[in-house]
Design an enzyme around this catalytic site. Structure first.
Site, short mmCIF file in Angstrom:
data_model
loop_
_atom_site.label_atom_id
_atom_site.label_comp_id
_atom_site.label_asym_id
_atom_site.label_seq_id
_atom_site.Cartn_x
_atom_site.Cartn_y
_atom_site.Cartn_z
N HIS A 50 8.74 1.11 -22.88
CA HIS A 50 7.96 2.34 -22.65
C HIS A 50 8.79 3.32 -21.85
CE1 HIS A 50 5.65 4.79 -19.80
NE2 HIS A 50 4.70 4.89 -20.74
N ASN A 51 9.41 2.86 -20.77
CA ASN A 51 10.19 3.75 -19.93
C ASN A 51 11.44 4.24 -20.63
OD1 ASN A 51 8.21 2.99 -18.10
ND2 ASN A 51 9.62 2.80 -16.39
N GLY A 94 0.00 1.52 -4.95
CA GLY A 94 -0.87 0.44 -4.50
C GLY A 94 -2.18 0.95 -3.95
N GLU A 134 10.36 6.94 -22.74
CA GLU A 134 10.11 8.06 -21.81
C GLU A 134 11.39 8.82 -21.52
OE1 GLU A 134 9.34 8.08 -17.10
OE2 GLU A 134 7.83 6.97 -18.25
N TYR A 135 12.49 8.10 -21.27
CA TYR A 135 13.78 8.76 -21.04
C TYR A 135 14.15 9.63 -22.23
CZ TYR A 135 15.48 6.17 -16.87
OH TYR A 135 15.68 5.68 -15.61
N LEU A 177 0.82 -1.21 0.00
CA LEU A 177 0.00 0.00 0.00
C LEU A 177 0.86 1.26 0.00
CD1 LEU A 177 -2.84 -1.16 2.41
CD2 LEU A 177 -3.01 -0.76 -0.06
N LYS A 224 6.75 -2.65 -20.91
CA LYS A 224 6.82 -1.55 -19.94
C LYS A 224 8.25 -0.99 -19.87
CE LYS A 224 5.48 1.12 -16.47
NZ LYS A 224 6.70 1.62 -15.84
N SER A 240 1.67 1.86 -16.02
CA SER A 240 2.23 3.20 -16.21
C SER A 240 1.16 4.26 -16.02
CB SER A 240 2.83 3.34 -17.61
OG SER A 240 3.34 4.65 -17.81
N ARG A 277 21.70 11.43 -18.32
CA ARG A 277 21.42 11.45 -16.88
C ARG A 277 22.68 11.11 -16.09
NH1 ARG A 277 15.30 9.38 -15.46
NH2 ARG A 277 14.25 10.29 -17.27
#
Length: 478
Positions: A187-188, A16, A191-192, A12, A184, A130, A289
């Site tokens: 996808h990331n 979550g 995104e970068y 949680l 995924k 995402s 980065r």
């Protein structure tokens, strides 16, 4: 005995909690567990009225509260925590029960865990999610992979809570074992690249165009009304408008220029190298980065290394227009590389990924959601075997139209001494991809000279080796 829940959720944290609330709001019963009981209790007290949410103090109690086959989604951090949760939960599960890993797991770990779970009769789904906190609550993009029959038994819940576009959920089964987490991951990686291209655009507009953050915010807001419309462009305008409460200065100016990373972009670059996929724009963004993290070294180097200093003596209006076209073209390259890497991985692992489906579920809910994902879906719908997005008519024409401005942005940055690694990598890839003949012939000759690695000829079949240091005699190597 009280009515049993449709699904269990472990972990949680903010993601979550918001996903549990989303599930409950959509009419499904969700049983929740957290290692810290007080956190679970506080969550149920605050949000239990939003739907059928029940809290449980042990994993055994959680499992007992679920309908069969039991469906449990783990929202703990990827890594050792996921292995620990899987081990603990598996002790209470039976044949046919389903474990969904909603963390940012490496796809190879998902493959390994899936095999281990199968030995215990548990069906394992690696589920990429995402959209951040807001997406989890209001509708994320969901990327599931694993046994198809297991997905069919959770699809109603996942597709209901996912974002949707024109009535189509941003969730679909992608393939067996690690397919969902791989999608995924890529996808990331995209995104970068997308974020780095936007940051480089800001850098040019600020330090070469001489525009202040608030003016650049207006520029990005204008970009967002055209083909560049996307979540990341939209929030960039909002970020650049924000003022620091303590100083009254633009908030972006008081933020330390070091960008962190959690690994998924790095994994994308690493696996691209393993596959032989040329995801150069993503890789450049990852290294950007890394360079940003050398803050103390950069501050020292700034006093000692020669080079031009950025100046704003050009035409800022032209730069704004140039960047708009260049950003779109470079973005096309980044996505083209990402989809090519997905195709390479799909072939390597036997996943049979459908690129049109991937584009469909990325159209909303996720961080890289953008108008032009509709264009990508259309491209793959009309040509399913498309080898590169760059060859689709719409994107081929767009990159052609952007040529003059795209190249001018690169040359402007180089002349001003402004590093634009992602822009440069995108254009270099584009120029390499469009050439029928590259200087790799010389590289191969060099390899044959020092290592007898052989080479192939244009004019006849077979492999050959030249005795370079002797009589330069060429001999067949087969």
């Amino acid at each position: 005995m009280s009515e049993q829940s449709d699904i269990g959720l472990i972990g949680l944290g903010v993601m979550g909690q918001n996903l549990a609330r989303n599930i409950a709001r959509n009419g499904f019963g969700v049983a929740v567990y957290n290692r810290t009981t007080s956190k679970m209790t506080a969550f149920v007290d605050e949000f239990g009225s939003e739907g059928a949410i029940t809290g449980h103090e042990t994993v055994g109690e959680l499992v007992a509260a679920l309908k069969r086959p039991r469906r449990i989604i783990s929202m703990v951090s990827a890594g050792a925590g996921t292995d620990a949760v899987l081990d603990e939960v598996s002790e209470h599960l039976e044949d046919g029960d389903i474990f969904l890993d909603g963390g940012n797991a490496h796809f190879a770990d998902t493959q390994r865990r899936g095999e281990r779970a199968a030995e215990r009769g548990v069906r394992y789904l690696g589920v990429g999610i995402s959209g951040g906190e807001e997406g989890a609550l209001h509708g994320p993009s969901i990327m599931p992979g694993g046994p198809r029959e297991a997905y069919d038994q959770v699809s109603e819940i996942l597709e209901t809570v996912a974002a949707e576009v024109d009535g189509v959920p941003c969730c679909a089964w992608l393939g067996p074992d690690g397919a969902g987490h791989y999608v995924k991951m890529v996808h990331n990686g995209i995104e970068y690249a997308d974020m780095q291209l936007i940051a480089e655009s800001y850098d040019l507009l600020r330090h070469v165009g001489g525009l202040e953050p608030e003016r650049i915010a207006d520029v990005f807001a204008e970009y967002n009304r055209g083909e560049l419309e996307s979540f990341l462009v939209e929030i960039t305008a909002e970020v650049l408008r924000a003022k620091d409460d303590a100083t009254g200065e633009p908030l972006v100016d008081v933020i330390v220029d070091e960008a962190s990373q959690k690994g998924t972009g790095r994994w994308t670059a690493q696996d691209a190298l393993e596959l032989g996929a040329a995801s150069t724009t993503i890789t450049a963004a990852v290294f950007a980065r890394v360079v940003s993290s050398f803050k103390q070294q950069r501050e020292a180097a700034a006093q000692r290394l020669a080079g031009p200093q950025p100046s704003s003596d050009g035409d800022p209006d032209q730069l704004v227009e140039d960047v708009q076209e260049a950003l779109y073209a470079a973005k096309v390259v980044a996505y083209a590389q990402g989809f090519s890497q997905l195709a390479e991985a799909s072939e390597e692992h036997g996943w049979e990924l459908d690129p049109g489906t991937v584009a469909t579920i990325w159209r909303d809910g996720c961080i890289i959601r953008a108008r032009f994902l509709d264009r990508i879906k259309e491209a793959f719908d009309s040509e399913p075997d498309l080898s590169s997005l760059l060859l689709a008519d719409r994107f081929r024409e767009a990159t052609a139209d952007a040529q003059e401005r795209w190249r001018r942005v690169i040359s402007t940055a180089v002349s001003a001494g402004v590093a634009i690694p992602a822009y440069s990598a995108a254009l270099a890839y584009y120029d390499g991809y469009r050439r029928a003949r590259l200087p790799a012939n010389l590289v191969q000759a060099q390899r044959d000279y020092f290592g007898a690695h052989t080479y192939r000829r244009l004019d006849r079949q077979g492999s050959f080796h030249t005795r370079w240091a002797q009589d330069r005699q060429e001999v067949p190597a087969d």
